[in-house]
Design a protein around this motif. Structure first.
Motif, PDB file in Angstrom:
ATOM      1  N   UNK A 148       0.789  -1.226   0.000  1.00 27.45           N
ATOM      2  CA  UNK A 148       0.000   0.000   0.000  1.00 27.45           C
ATOM      3  C   UNK A 148       0.817   1.270   0.000  1.00 27.45           C
ATOM      4  N   UNK A 149       0.533   2.145   0.974  1.00 30.67           N
ATOM      5  CA  UNK A 149       1.140   3.478   0.996  1.00 30.67           C
ATOM      6  C   UNK A 149       2.500   3.512   1.680  1.00 30.67           C
ATOM      7  N   UNK A 150       2.957   2.396   2.211  1.00 26.76           N
ATOM      8  CA  UNK A 150       4.259   2.359   2.878  1.00 26.76           C
ATOM      9  C   UNK A 150       5.372   2.540   1.851  1.00 26.76           C
ATOM     10  N   UNK A 160      10.049   5.851  -6.138  1.00 23.18           N
ATOM     11  CA  UNK A 160       9.463   6.973  -5.428  1.00 23.18           C
ATOM     12  C   UNK A 160       7.965   7.054  -5.697  1.00 23.18           C
ATOM     13  N   UNK A 161       7.283   7.897  -4.927  1.00 23.78           N
ATOM     14  CA  UNK A 161       5.847   8.111  -5.098  1.00 23.78           C
ATOM     15  C   UNK A 161       5.592   9.582  -5.388  1.00 23.78           C
ATOM     16  N   UNK A 162       4.846   9.850  -6.456  1.00 26.52           N
ATOM     17  CA  UNK A 162       4.507  11.221  -6.829  1.00 26.52           C
ATOM     18  C   UNK A 162       3.031  11.465  -6.537  1.00 26.52           C
ATOM     19  N   UNK A 163       2.739  12.459  -5.715  1.00 24.98           N
ATOM     20  CA  UNK A 163       1.354  12.811  -5.401  1.00 24.98           C
ATOM     21  C   UNK A 163       0.835  13.741  -6.491  1.00 24.98           C
ATOM     22  N   UNK A 263      -8.513  10.547   4.564  1.00 28.32           N
ATOM     23  CA  UNK A 263      -8.177  11.381   3.407  1.00 28.32           C
ATOM     24  C   UNK A 263      -7.450  10.537   2.347  1.00 28.32           C
ATOM     25  N   UNK A 264      -7.614  10.905   1.090  1.00 25.15           N
ATOM     26  CA  UNK A 264      -6.974  10.160   0.001  1.00 25.15           C
ATOM     27  C   UNK A 264      -6.233  11.116  -0.924  1.00 25.15           C
ATOM     28  N   UNK A 269       3.478   5.717  -8.618  1.00 21.27           N
ATOM     29  CA  UNK A 269       4.885   5.404  -8.364  1.00 21.27           C
ATOM     30  C   UNK A 269       5.722   5.800  -9.578  1.00 21.27           C
ATOM     31  N   UNK A 270       6.972   6.129  -9.329  1.00 19.87           N
ATOM     32  CA  UNK A 270       7.912   6.466 -10.402  1.00 19.87           C
ATOM     33  C   UNK A 270       9.160   5.597 -10.261  1.00 19.87           C
TER      34      UNK A 270
END
Length: 395
Positions: A148-150, A160-163, A263-264, A269-270
């Motif tokens: 998940x979000x970990x 990495x994670x891009x919001x 919240x969402x 992911x990159x």
């Protein structure tokens, strides 16, 4: 060191489904999660719609899991305090932890579950090494990241994670109870926003168990909005203010128990095209809960990975990036991802945008529901008239 073909990190919906599927396929698999029994988590609380159930069926688990859920065959659709339609549905209410634990119960040899926390992952084009907090090491041909979000493990290997849309929406979950009567008049209900200014796309009510009516309310607000505190402190009054004609459909109601708030952020992911590892579900991308498509993405990711790609990858040596690319480029997966993300932005616009186009869209939706409901009622009256006319007449 323990050896296996597949190591799955994260035992939520995506990871547990993948482990159960691979075990059924006879593929040695290890599922790793810190929780021996999955705890309460405010996420998916119902499965519904023909497409979503069909996607679940592709995992081979729907037929054993859904009988334990609460089946609703009709959903009332309402707006402005007016019942628009009594739509036939194939909807199942089930709390997220119950859903995950039911799927985990289907994990069988050669798949197995390990209760533990992963502290390190090392990947290569051949074998992957997963290290647990207790020092145990697992060697696998492929790592499936379903945590998940970990982000800590992903960053360890350069992902990495891009919001893309921070706090895109907020979901609230609570139990609604009727006041002064034993039950609500509807089997399930979707009540749509009355005004764009209220920033509420809709409220959905659905049964979970024999006597529990679960409410999922979705709003487009910031995480520090004082409205959320008001909703926690005075939920009935706040809900009445946001949806002032709701009680015409529900009757008087009360809120029972705690209100869960989630919240969402929309994110992707990159740098994820790496040898020896694939990302599924929210670990790959997060969409908006308002649209109800997150579960579609999970089932699509896992079904394509376990039914199509993993068997093909294991048939030859190595687990290089060229193999992994086939999953990320899978047309079924990419189409589902694009559809889900587009729907997240469109739903927000049609709920709140005051431009002429989106006002027209809201009006068209209202008329569409009203028209379908009228046709359904007319068809029902015709069927009743036909049946009555066919009955023998008494003298």
């Amino acid at each position: 060191m323990r050896y296996t073909d597949i190591a799955i990190i994260g035992g939520g919906l995506a990871g547990s489904t993948a482990a159960a599927m691979l075990g059924r396929a006879g593929i040695p698999t290890v599922l790793i999660d810190p929780h021996d029994v999955y705890p309460f988590d405010f996420r998916v609380e119902k499965l519904g719609g023909g497409v979503q159930i069909a996607r679940f069926a592709r995992t081979g688990l729907a037929e054993v899991v859904l009988p334990g859920a609460t089946h609703a065959r009709e959903n009332w659709i309402a707006r402005f305090g007016r019942l628009l339609d009594r739509a036939p549905v194939d909807q199942y209410g089930i709390m997220y932890d119950e859903l995950v634990n039911a799927i985990r119960a289907e994990i069988a040899s050669p798949a197995e579950f390990i209760c533990g926390k992963v502290t390190n992952v090392a990947i290569s084009a051949e074998r992957q090494q997963v290290t647990l907090g207790g020092g145990e090491t697992i060697s696998a041909r492929l790592v499936v990241l379903a945590n998940g979000l970990n982000v800590s493990l992903r960053r360890m290997i350069g992902i990495e994670r891009e919001i893309t849309s921070p706090c895109h929406s907020i979901s609230l979950g609570f139990d609604l109870v009727p006041v002064g009567r034993p039950a609500f008049p509807f089997p399930a209900l979707t009540y749509f926003s009355e005004r764009p200014s209220d920033r509420v796309p809709y409220l959905t009510l659905f049964p979970v168990g024999e006597r529990r009516m679960r409410a999922n309310l979705f709003v487009y607000r910031q995480a520090d909005d004082p409205w959320l505190r008001e909703m926690r402190v005075n939920p009935v009054r706040t809900l009445d203010a946001a949806l002032p004609r709701l009680s015409r459909i529900t009757g008087e109601f009360a809120v029972a128990g705690d209100i869960k708030v989630r919240p969402a952020d929309l994110s992707v992911s990159t740098n994820y095209r790496r040898p020896g590892i694939v990302l599924v579900g929210d670990a790959f991308s997060v969409t908006c809960p308002v649209t109800g498509t997150g579960t579609d993405k999970v089932f699509t990711d896992v079904a394509q990975l376990c039914n199509v790609h993993i068997p093909a990858w294991l048939a030859s040596e190595g687990m290089g990036e060229d193999k992994i690319a086939a999953y990320y480029d899978d047309p079924v997966k990419t189409a589902c991802d694009a559809w889900s993300m587009a729907k997240a932005f469109d739903f927000r616009r049609v709920s709140m945008d005051t431009g002429l186009y989106w006002r027209a869209q809201r009006g068209a939706r209202f008329l569409s529901w009203l028209g379908r409901g009228a046709l359904r009622r007319l068809g029902g009256r015709r069927r009743r008239t036909t049946i009555q006319g066919a009955l023998p007449q008494t003298p």
